[in-house]
Design a protein around this motif. Structure first.
Motif, PDB file in Angstrom:
ATOM      1  N   VAL A 279       0.834  -1.201   0.000  1.00  0.00           N
ATOM      2  CA  VAL A 279       0.000   0.000   0.000  1.00  0.00           C
ATOM      3  C   VAL A 279       0.867   1.249   0.000  1.00  0.00           C
ATOM      4  O   VAL A 279       2.018   1.236   0.454  1.00  0.00           O
ATOM      5  CB  VAL A 279      -0.953   0.043   1.216  1.00  0.00           C
ATOM      6  N   LEU A 280       0.282   2.328  -0.506  1.00  0.00           N
ATOM      7  CA  LEU A 280       0.917   3.642  -0.452  1.00  0.00           C
ATOM      8  C   LEU A 280       0.315   4.448   0.691  1.00  0.00           C
ATOM      9  O   LEU A 280      -0.912   4.575   0.790  1.00  0.00           O
ATOM     10  CB  LEU A 280       0.716   4.401  -1.764  1.00  0.00           C
ATOM     11  N   GLY A 281       1.186   4.966   1.538  1.00  0.00           N
ATOM     12  CA  GLY A 281       0.792   5.957   2.528  1.00  0.00           C
ATOM     13  C   GLY A 281       1.369   7.296   2.099  1.00  0.00           C
ATOM     14  O   GLY A 281       1.344   7.653   0.920  1.00  0.00           O
ATOM     15  N   SER A 282       1.926   8.028   3.031  1.00  0.00           N
ATOM     16  CA  SER A 282       2.520   9.327   2.714  1.00  0.00           C
ATOM     17  C   SER A 282       3.415   9.762   3.863  1.00  0.00           C
ATOM     18  O   SER A 282       3.113   9.500   5.037  1.00  0.00           O
ATOM     19  CB  SER A 282       1.427  10.372   2.487  1.00  0.00           C
ATOM     20  N   THR A 283       4.501  10.464   3.530  1.00  0.00           N
ATOM     21  CA  THR A 283       5.331  11.055   4.579  1.00  0.00           C
ATOM     22  C   THR A 283       4.622  12.219   5.262  1.00  0.00           C
ATOM     23  O   THR A 283       5.138  12.763   6.240  1.00  0.00           O
ATOM     24  CB  THR A 283       6.681  11.534   4.029  1.00  0.00           C
ATOM     25  N   SER A 284       3.438  12.593   4.787  1.00  0.00           N
ATOM     26  CA  SER A 284       2.635  13.579   5.514  1.00  0.00           C
ATOM     27  C   SER A 284       2.321  13.081   6.919  1.00  0.00           C
ATOM     28  O   SER A 284       2.026  13.886   7.812  1.00  0.00           O
ATOM     29  CB  SER A 284       1.331  13.868   4.767  1.00  0.00           C
ATOM     30  N   ARG A 285       2.371  11.779   7.099  1.00  0.00           N
ATOM     31  CA  ARG A 285       2.189  11.206   8.434  1.00  0.00           C
ATOM     32  C   ARG A 285       3.197  11.811   9.409  1.00  0.00           C
ATOM     33  O   ARG A 285       2.898  12.014  10.582  1.00  0.00           O
ATOM     34  CB  ARG A 285       2.379   9.693   8.367  1.00  0.00           C
ATOM     35  N   HIS A 286       4.421  12.104   8.941  1.00  0.00           N
ATOM     36  CA  HIS A 286       5.440  12.753   9.754  1.00  0.00           C
ATOM     37  C   HIS A 286       5.361  14.278   9.622  1.00  0.00           C
ATOM     38  O   HIS A 286       5.297  15.004  10.610  1.00  0.00           O
ATOM     39  CB  HIS A 286       6.841  12.321   9.321  1.00  0.00           C
ATOM     40  N   GLY A 287       5.392  14.745   8.371  1.00  0.00           N
ATOM     41  CA  GLY A 287       5.601  16.161   8.114  1.00  0.00           C
ATOM     42  C   GLY A 287       4.471  17.073   8.504  1.00  0.00           C
ATOM     43  O   GLY A 287       4.686  18.271   8.704  1.00  0.00           O
ATOM     44  N   LYS A 288       3.241  16.554   8.619  1.00  0.00           N
ATOM     45  CA  LYS A 288       2.097  17.404   8.936  1.00  0.00           C
ATOM     46  C   LYS A 288       1.546  17.160  10.333  1.00  0.00           C
ATOM     47  O   LYS A 288       0.509  17.710  10.694  1.00  0.00           O
ATOM     48  CB  LYS A 288       0.996  17.201   7.890  1.00  0.00           C
ATOM     49  N   ALA A 289       2.246  16.355  11.115  1.00  0.00           N
ATOM     50  CA  ALA A 289       1.734  16.001  12.444  1.00  0.00           C
ATOM     51  C   ALA A 289       1.639  17.208  13.370  1.00  0.00           C
ATOM     52  O   ALA A 289       0.789  17.239  14.266  1.00  0.00           O
ATOM     53  CB  ALA A 289       2.619  14.931  13.077  1.00  0.00           C
TER      54      ALA A 289
END
Length: 281
Positions: free
Chosen positions: A87-97
């Motif tokens: 599956v594809l997630g996103s580094t937004s999980r880190h960068g937008k926290a």
């Protein structure tokens, strides 16, 4: 190579790239889409959408190239137990926290929650989970970030940026994201784990934008302005300008370690060299 595959999201930006990289021997059993592409290809399309899709035929591997939350909701409710899930997630999980934008913080929270739920569901069903978190995806004129900047520069012949817009970025081409998914599907054995998937070059935000303008908006130039003046211009622009989260990240490094994913999947590290065809005309 894993046995038969099922894929969600094969008509999006990454999906188009993946379709172009399919080999005659790739065992694609079905591909779910809301609308099959024009052109009369003979791929085994299933027309439907998440989350209400009935279980398609069982396969050995399932890949999701679309929104992680919709796929997680569907997979939890389904009865399928493939040997591997990619599956594809996103580094937004880190960068937008920690974004000042509530909607962005909520997005980061949803991504984190979906990762945990999907990992737990795969563990219960004996499915090996490969989670790929791309950074800024570009290419083929269909991204929603860099193309927007190019469009503004073409219209105005200049593009304002605050002088501090030097935060590091690692744009990753859609073809490379698709190649990573295919590598995980084709691998002789599952490649479990959660991997950040940055591009092969780390560069400052303003340098990244300057390369985009040179490729697709020749003659346009960057106008570097003091931060307060930039924020005043955004306030006057109202809803037409970028949100507070975007502005807050312009001088922040969003750089991730691509070593683990490249070692696990044998991927090349493509530098950021956009051309005119990577942006809408």
């Amino acid at each position: 190579m894993a046995g038969s595959w099922g894929v969600f999201g094969l008509t999006g930006l990454v999906g188009d790239s993946l379709r172009a990289q399919l080999r005659p021997g790739d065992p694609l059993a079905w591909a779910v889409t809301r609308r099959p592409p024009a052109g009369g290809d003979r791929l085994p399309w299933i027309v439907g959408e998440l989350p209400g899709l009935a279980d398609p035929p069982p396969v050995h591997a399932i890949a999701s190239l679309g929104p992680l939350d919709a796929f997680t909701d569907w997979f939890e409710a389904s009865s399928l137990a493939p040997g591997r899930v990619v599956v594809l997630g996103s580094t937004s999980r880190h960068g937008k926290a920690d974004s000042p934008d509530l909607a962005e913080r909520a997005l980061a929270g949803r991504l984190a929650d979906c990762e945990s739920r999907l990992a737990a569901c795969c563990e219960r069903r004996g499915s090996a989970l490969t989670l790929l978190r791309p950074t800024l995806i570009w290419g083929h004129g269909r991204d929603r970030n860099l193309a927007r900047l190019v469009a503004l520069a073409r219209r105005w012949r200049w593009l304002p940026l605050p002088r501090t817009a030097r935060g590091l970025r690692q744009p990753v081409h859609a073809d490379d994201v698709a190649a990573a998914v295919l590598a995980a599907l084709r691998a002789p054995e599952p490649v479990p784990g959660a991997f950040d998937l940055p591009g092969g070059e780390t560069l400052p935000y303003d340098v990244m934008v300057a390369r985009c303008l040179a490729a697709a908006a020749p003659g346009a130039r960057l106008l570097r302005v003091p931060g307060p003046l930039f924020r005043l211009a955004l306030a006057l622009a109202g809803r037409r300008g970028p949100g507070p989260g975007v502005v807050a990240r312009l001088d922040r490094d969003l750089a991730y370690d691509g070593g683990p994913v490249r070692a696990a999947l044998g991927l090349p590290a493509r530098p950021f060299r956009p051309g005119p065809d990577d942006f809408p005309k």
